[in-house]
Design a protein around this motif. Structure first.
Motif, PDB file in Angstrom:
ATOM      1  N   GLY A 219       0.825  -1.215   0.000  1.00  0.00           N
ATOM      2  CA  GLY A 219       0.000   0.000   0.000  1.00  0.00           C
ATOM      3  C   GLY A 219       0.851   1.254   0.000  1.00  0.00           C
ATOM      4  N   LEU A 220       1.953   1.217   0.747  1.00  0.00           N
ATOM      5  CA  LEU A 220       2.869   2.357   0.789  1.00  0.00           C
ATOM      6  C   LEU A 220       3.467   2.626  -0.587  1.00  0.00           C
ATOM      7  N   MET A 221       3.898   1.569  -1.284  1.00  0.00           N
ATOM      8  CA  MET A 221       4.465   1.736  -2.624  1.00  0.00           C
ATOM      9  C   MET A 221       3.422   2.317  -3.585  1.00  0.00           C
ATOM     10  N   ALA A 222       2.181   1.844  -3.480  1.00  0.00           N
ATOM     11  CA  ALA A 222       1.117   2.375  -4.340  1.00  0.00           C
ATOM     12  C   ALA A 222       0.879   3.855  -4.065  1.00  0.00           C
ATOM     13  N   SER A 223       0.961   4.247  -2.787  1.00  0.00           N
ATOM     14  CA  SER A 223       0.720   5.657  -2.442  1.00  0.00           C
ATOM     15  C   SER A 223       1.851   6.554  -2.948  1.00  0.00           C
ATOM     16  N   ILE A 224       3.080   6.080  -2.879  1.00  0.00           N
ATOM     17  CA  ILE A 224       4.203   6.871  -3.400  1.00  0.00           C
ATOM     18  C   ILE A 224       4.068   7.037  -4.912  1.00  0.00           C
ATOM     19  N   ALA A 225       3.679   5.951  -5.585  1.00  0.00           N
ATOM     20  CA  ALA A 225       3.442   6.039  -7.032  1.00  0.00           C
ATOM     21  C   ALA A 225       2.344   7.058  -7.329  1.00  0.00           C
ATOM     22  N   ALA A 226       1.316   7.088  -6.480  1.00  0.00           N
ATOM     23  CA  ALA A 226       0.214   8.038  -6.665  1.00  0.00           C
ATOM     24  C   ALA A 226       0.684   9.474  -6.506  1.00  0.00           C
ATOM     25  N   ILE A 227       1.560   9.711  -5.537  1.00  0.00           N
ATOM     26  CA  ILE A 227       2.088  11.062  -5.316  1.00  0.00           C
ATOM     27  C   ILE A 227       2.866  11.532  -6.541  1.00  0.00           C
ATOM     28  N   VAL A 228       3.714  10.651  -7.077  1.00  0.00           N
ATOM     29  CA  VAL A 228       4.495  10.998  -8.271  1.00  0.00           C
ATOM     30  C   VAL A 228       3.562  11.260  -9.457  1.00  0.00           C
ATOM     31  N   LEU A 229       2.571  10.385  -9.637  1.00  0.00           N
ATOM     32  CA  LEU A 229       1.637  10.529 -10.759  1.00  0.00           C
ATOM     33  C   LEU A 229       0.823  11.815 -10.645  1.00  0.00           C
ATOM     34  N   THR A 230       0.308  12.092  -9.461  1.00  0.00           N
ATOM     35  CA  THR A 230      -0.517  13.291  -9.254  1.00  0.00           C
ATOM     36  C   THR A 230       0.286  14.554  -9.541  1.00  0.00           C
ATOM     37  N   SER A 231       1.517  14.574  -9.075  1.00  0.00           N
ATOM     38  CA  SER A 231       2.386  15.718  -9.330  1.00  0.00           C
ATOM     39  C   SER A 231       2.701  15.849 -10.819  1.00  0.00           C
ATOM     40  N   ARG A 232       2.921  14.716 -11.458  1.00  0.00           N
ATOM     41  CA  ARG A 232       3.330  14.721 -12.862  1.00  0.00           C
ATOM     42  C   ARG A 232       2.225  15.240 -13.780  1.00  0.00           C
ATOM     43  N   ILE A 233       0.968  14.832 -13.500  1.00  0.00           N
ATOM     44  CA  ILE A 233      -0.134  15.249 -14.373  1.00  0.00           C
ATOM     45  C   ILE A 233      -0.831  16.505 -13.849  1.00  0.00           C
ATOM     46  N   SER A 234      -0.334  17.034 -12.714  1.00  0.00           N
ATOM     47  CA  SER A 234      -0.861  18.262 -12.107  1.00  0.00           C
ATOM     48  C   SER A 234      -2.359  18.181 -11.845  1.00  0.00           C
ATOM     49  N   SER A 235      -2.797  16.999 -11.414  1.00  0.00           N
ATOM     50  CA  SER A 235      -4.218  16.816 -11.141  1.00  0.00           C
ATOM     51  C   SER A 235      -4.437  15.572 -10.297  1.00  0.00           C
ATOM     52  N   GLY A 236      -5.315  15.694  -9.294  1.00  0.00           N
ATOM     53  CA  GLY A 236      -5.721  14.536  -8.521  1.00  0.00           C
ATOM     54  C   GLY A 236      -6.964  13.938  -9.147  1.00  0.00           C
ATOM     55  N   GLN A 237      -6.831  12.721  -9.676  1.00  0.00           N
ATOM     56  CA  GLN A 237      -7.920  12.104 -10.424  1.00  0.00           C
ATOM     57  C   GLN A 237      -8.491  10.914  -9.656  1.00  0.00           C
ATOM     58  N   PRO A 238      -9.799  10.922  -9.350  1.00  0.00           N
ATOM     59  CA  PRO A 238     -10.378   9.776  -8.651  1.00  0.00           C
ATOM     60  C   PRO A 238     -10.357   8.488  -9.465  1.00  0.00           C
ATOM     61  N   ILE A 239     -10.214   8.621 -10.790  1.00  0.00           N
ATOM     62  CA  ILE A 239     -10.142   7.433 -11.642  1.00  0.00           C
ATOM     63  C   ILE A 239      -8.703   7.092 -12.015  1.00  0.00           C
ATOM     64  N   ALA A 240      -7.746   7.765 -11.385  1.00  0.00           N
ATOM     65  CA  ALA A 240      -6.335   7.472 -11.670  1.00  0.00           C
ATOM     66  C   ALA A 240      -6.005   6.044 -11.240  1.00  0.00           C
ATOM     67  N   GLY A 241      -5.125   5.413 -11.983  1.00  0.00           N
ATOM     68  CA  GLY A 241      -4.624   4.101 -11.585  1.00  0.00           C
ATOM     69  C   GLY A 241      -5.439   2.922 -12.054  1.00  0.00           C
ATOM     70  N   VAL A 242      -6.478   3.150 -12.867  1.00  0.00           N
ATOM     71  CA  VAL A 242      -7.287   2.035 -13.348  1.00  0.00           C
ATOM     72  C   VAL A 242      -6.410   1.074 -14.154  1.00  0.00           C
ATOM     73  N   GLY A 243      -6.384  -0.189 -13.775  1.00  0.00           N
ATOM     74  CA  GLY A 243      -5.589  -1.194 -14.482  1.00  0.00           C
ATOM     75  C   GLY A 243      -4.142  -1.275 -14.056  1.00  0.00           C
ATOM     76  N   PHE A 244      -3.700  -0.367 -13.183  1.00  0.00           N
ATOM     77  CA  PHE A 244      -2.292  -0.379 -12.766  1.00  0.00           C
ATOM     78  C   PHE A 244      -1.925  -1.671 -12.043  1.00  0.00           C
ATOM     79  N   GLU A 245      -2.885  -2.249 -11.310  1.00  0.00           N
ATOM     80  CA  GLU A 245      -2.580  -3.468 -10.565  1.00  0.00           C
ATOM     81  C   GLU A 245      -2.198  -4.619 -11.500  1.00  0.00           C
ATOM     82  N   MET A 246      -2.850  -4.690 -12.659  1.00  0.00           N
ATOM     83  CA  MET A 246      -2.533  -5.742 -13.619  1.00  0.00           C
ATOM     84  C   MET A 246      -1.156  -5.524 -14.230  1.00  0.00           C
ATOM     85  N   ASP A 247      -0.831  -4.268 -14.534  1.00  0.00           N
ATOM     86  CA  ASP A 247       0.490  -3.955 -15.071  1.00  0.00           C
ATOM     87  C   ASP A 247       1.579  -4.288 -14.057  1.00  0.00           C
TER      88      ASP A 247
END
Length: 321
Positions: A219-247
């Motif tokens: 869960g910690l690794m997923a949250s760090i990835a989320a922080i990087v992603l949110t910063s990178r796209i300059s937006s907090g998206q509730p639908i962010a990360g769809v399908g990431f678990e399979m990748d």
């Protein structure tokens, strides 16, 4: 040792690395600009999110479990972090810590459900996948959240001495995860539980406690990835990360982590993530339709599982001889 056995041993140890090198050669021949420093940097930057999630997934799979919730944890963490990263609100450390707490708590719930109720990890994390996505939509009212401080945007979009910050974070977490898995009791217990849970219990390992810690780390690794992603796209998206678990699961399995548990490495997971990243990049450069890219990605995931099963059968047959 026969020549066939040597080839099998080489394939087990370096097969994914050979595949990665072969993909680089073929892609370079088809598109000479592939090896440009700009393109290679973009590839690593793009795979950084999935690779970070895959570090946590590697621990989970090695322990004999599975985690379907990282993608939804990314979405929930993304909107929580975004809501705290507006100019004039808090120092940048506040949204970062808040996001890491959200991911760790989600992992804690996963681990507690699996350890205490004994329900299969597939069901427990499937429930978290659905619940966390719903919580993200409720928290954000289904809307993206923007307007970040420049300091926060630096996390996903900045450079440090010419190296993108996401790549530096990826390397740092790679080193941390590798050390945890190979040079600590935490890693030793993870392998032991995945190899034989009953034997691990008999040897005195607190299996339930350790499973909780493993899922918290995921869960910690997923949250760090989320922080990087949110910063990178300059937006907090509730639908962010769809399908990431399979990748993330695919990256781990392609990199040699066995779905049966007890086998896997962090460097192997990075190679698996690079294989997927290079494949995506090559298809983009060659103009392959996004629809076909999904088909190829699905085929790769299935192929990775088939290879994992063949490795398992080969390993069992060689150990029985």
């Amino acid at each position: 040792m026969s020549f066939k056995q040597r080839l099998q041993r080489l394939n087990e140890r370096y097969g994914t690395l050979f595949i990665l090198l072969l993909m680089v050669v073929i892609t370079t021949l088809l598109y000479p600009g592939f090896l440009s420093s700009t393109n290679l940097t973009n590839v690593v930057r793009q795979i950084s999110i999935i690779a970070i999630i895959a570090f946590g997934s590697t621990f989970v799979i090695i322990s004999g479990g599975i985690d379907l919730s990282p993608g939804s944890i990314v979405g929930l963490t993304s909107v929580v972090v975004a809501s705290l990263a507006h100019p004039g609100m808090y120092p940048v450390i506040v949204p970062i810590l808040a996001g890491m707490i959200v991911g760790s708590l989600a992992g804690l719930v996963n681990g507690m459900l699996i350890a205490k109720t004994k329900i299969p990890p597939f069901i427990a994390t499937l429930g978290m996948m659905i619940a966390a996505r719903g919580a993200a939509l409720i928290y954000s009212d289904g809307r993206p959240i923007g307007n970040f401080t420049k300091t926060f945007e630096f996390i996903g979009g900045g450079d440090f001495f010419g190296i993108p910050v996401p790549i530096l974070i990826l390397v740092g977490l790679l080193i941390l995860s590798h050390i945890l898995l190979n040079n600590t009791i935490f890693g030793l217990y993870t392998y032991a539980i995945g190899s034989n849970e009953q034997a691990a219990m008999i040897s005195g390992i607190n299996v339930n406690k350790h499973k909780v810690l493993i899922y918290m780390y995921a869960g910690l690794m997923a949250s760090i990835a989320a922080i990087v992603l949110t910063s990178r796209i300059s937006s907090g998206q509730p639908i962010a990360g769809v399908g990431f678990e399979m990748d993330a699961i695919a990256a781990a399995v392609i990199g040699g982590t066995s779905l049966s548990g007890g086998i896997g490495t962090i460097p192997g997971t990075v190679i698996g993530a690079l294989i997927m990243g290079i494949l995506n990049n090559a298809m983009d450069l060659l103009g392959v339709s996004a629809y076909w890219q999904q088909v190829f990605k699905g085929a790769i995931i299935v192929g990775a599982v088939i290879l994992d099963q063949k490795r398992k059968i080969a390993s069992n047959s060689s150990s029985n001889k």
